[in-house]
Design an enzyme around this catalytic site. Structure first.
Site, PDB file in Angstrom:
ATOM      1  CE  LYS A 216      71.003 -36.613  49.521  1.00 12.26           C
ATOM      2  NZ  LYS A 216      71.997 -37.713  49.529  1.00 12.26           N
TER       3      LYS A 216
ATOM      4  NE  ARG B 197      74.695 -47.985  57.046  1.00  9.61           N
ATOM      5  CZ  ARG B 197      74.277 -46.725  56.632  1.00  9.61           C
ATOM      6  NH1 ARG B 197      74.255 -45.937  57.487  1.00  9.61           N
ATOM      7  NH2 ARG B 197      74.019 -46.288  55.269  1.00  9.61           N
TER       8      ARG B 197
ATOM      9  CB  SER C 102      75.312 -38.892  57.223  1.00  5.39           C
ATOM     10  OG  SER C 102      76.674 -39.145  56.757  1.00  5.39           O
TER      11      SER C 102
HETATM   12  P1  ADP Z   1      74.863 -41.902  50.408  1.00  6.93           P
HETATM   13  O1  ADP Z   1      74.661 -40.599  50.241  1.00  6.93           O
HETATM   14  O2  ADP Z   1      75.451 -42.434  49.083  1.00  6.93           O
HETATM   15  O3  ADP Z   1      74.009 -42.671  51.353  1.00  6.93           O
HETATM   16  P2  ADP Z   1      76.471 -42.045  52.584  1.00  6.93           P
HETATM   17  O4  ADP Z   1      77.498 -40.893  53.056  1.00  6.93           O
HETATM   18  O5  ADP Z   1      75.208 -42.241  53.511  1.00  6.93           O
HETATM   19  O6  ADP Z   1      76.157 -42.082  51.118  1.00  6.93           O
HETATM   20  O7  ADP Z   1      77.266 -43.658  52.810  1.00  6.93           O
HETATM   21  C1  ADP Z   1      78.193 -43.948  51.866  1.00  6.93           C
HETATM   22  C2  ADP Z   1      78.833 -45.303  52.287  1.00  6.93           C
HETATM   23  O8  ADP Z   1      79.275 -45.633  53.404  1.00  6.93           O
HETATM   24  C3  ADP Z   1      77.758 -46.420  51.796  1.00  6.93           C
HETATM   25  O9  ADP Z   1      78.091 -47.490  51.104  1.00  6.93           O
HETATM   26  C4  ADP Z   1      77.107 -46.784  53.225  1.00  6.93           C
HETATM   27  O10 ADP Z   1      76.655 -47.981  53.270  1.00  6.93           O
HETATM   28  C5  ADP Z   1      78.444 -46.623  54.083  1.00  6.93           C
HETATM   29  N1  ADP Z   1      78.142 -46.386  55.403  1.00  6.93           N
HETATM   30  C6  ADP Z   1      77.607 -45.386  56.018  1.00  6.93           C
HETATM   31  N2  ADP Z   1      77.536 -45.450  57.243  1.00  6.93           N
HETATM   32  C7  ADP Z   1      78.276 -46.722  57.600  1.00  6.93           C
HETATM   33  C8  ADP Z   1      78.394 -47.340  58.820  1.00  6.93           C
HETATM   34  N3  ADP Z   1      77.935 -47.097  59.921  1.00  6.93           N
HETATM   35  N4  ADP Z   1      79.201 -48.607  58.646  1.00  6.93           N
HETATM   36  C9  ADP Z   1      79.318 -49.105  57.589  1.00  6.93           C
HETATM   37  N5  ADP Z   1      79.409 -48.505  56.315  1.00  6.93           N
HETATM   38  C10 ADP Z   1      78.648 -47.152  56.300  1.00  6.93           C
END
Ligand code: ADP
Length: 150
Positions: A41, A90, A127
Site C-alpha cells: 500500500k 459509519r 482518511s
Molecule cells: P482501514 O485502513 O482498515 O480502512 P481506517 O484507518 O480507515 O482503517 O479505519 C479504522 C477504523 O476506524 C475502522 O473501523 C473504521 O470504520 C473506523 N472509522 C474511520 N472513520 C470513522 C468515522 N468517521 N467514524 C467512525 N468510525 C470511523
C-alpha cells in the site's frame, strides 16, 4: 485485564477515529491503537508520522498504547494477548465490510469484534477525504485532531 486493539491505517488519524478511540477506551482496561503495515500500500504519511500524530493526540491517556504490526490482525491480537477488536461503523457499507471481516476473524480465533457507531456529525469523515483535502490545499484542520499538522 480486558485488552482491545483498534486496528487501521490512520493515514492520517481523523476526528472520526478520535471519537471511536475516546469512547472505546472507557470499555477496556487497555486500548492498543495498532497501525497496520502493508508493504503493497502507498501511504501519504510515513509510518513514524502516523504513529506520532496518534501518540500526541492521546498523550494524557495512560490506557492507550500505539504500536505497529504486520500480518493478520488476529495473530497480532494473540501475540499481545488482546481479546477484543474495536471497530467503528459509519454506514451500511462499513457494516457489510466489517461483518465479513468479523466473521472471518471469529472463524480464525476466539477474538470478539466490538462495534461502536460513529457519533452524529462525524460519519462523513474518512482518511481518504482528509488526504484529498490536503492534496488540494484545503483546510483540513476541522477534520483531524490538533496533533495532525503538516
Ligand atoms: P482501514 O485502513 O482498515 O480502512 P481506517 O484507518 O480507515 O482503517 O479505519 C479504522 C477504523 O476506524 C475502522 O473501523 C473504521 O470504520 C473506523 N472509522 C474511520 N472513520 C470513522 C468515522 N468517521 N467514524 C467512525 N468510525 C470511523
Amino acid at each position: 485485564m480486558k485488552r482491545a486493539i483498534f486496528p487501521g491505517s490512520f493515514d492520517p488519524i481523523t476526528l472520526g477515529h478520535y471519537d471511536i478511540i475516546h469512547r472505546g477506551v472507557t470499555l477496556f482496561d487497555e486500548l492498543v491503537i495498532a497501525i497496520g503495515v502493508n508493504s503493497d500500500k502507498k501511504y501519504m504519511f510515513p509510518l513514524e508520522k502516523r504513529k506520532q500524530f496518534i501518540e500526541e493526540a492521546f498523550k494524557d491517556e495512560p490506557k492507550i498504547k500505539v504500536v505497529t504490526y504486520e500480518g493478520l490482525t488476529v495473530n497480532f491480537c494473540k501475540e499481545i494477548d488482546a481479546q477484543f477488536i474495536l471497530r467503528g461503523l459509519r454506514n451500511p457499507a462499513d457494516f457489510e465490510f466489517e461483518k465479513a471481516i468479523a466473521h472471518t476473524n471469529r472463524k480464525l480465533s476466539e477474538i470478539e469484534t466490538v462495534f461502536l457507531l460513529t457519533s452524529s456529525g462525524k460519519s462523513y469523515i474518512s482518511s481518504s477525504i482528509v488526504r484529498d483535502v490536503i492534496r488540494n490545499n484545503g483546510d483540513y484542520t476541522g477534520l483531524v485532531p490538533n496533533s495532525v499538522r503538516i
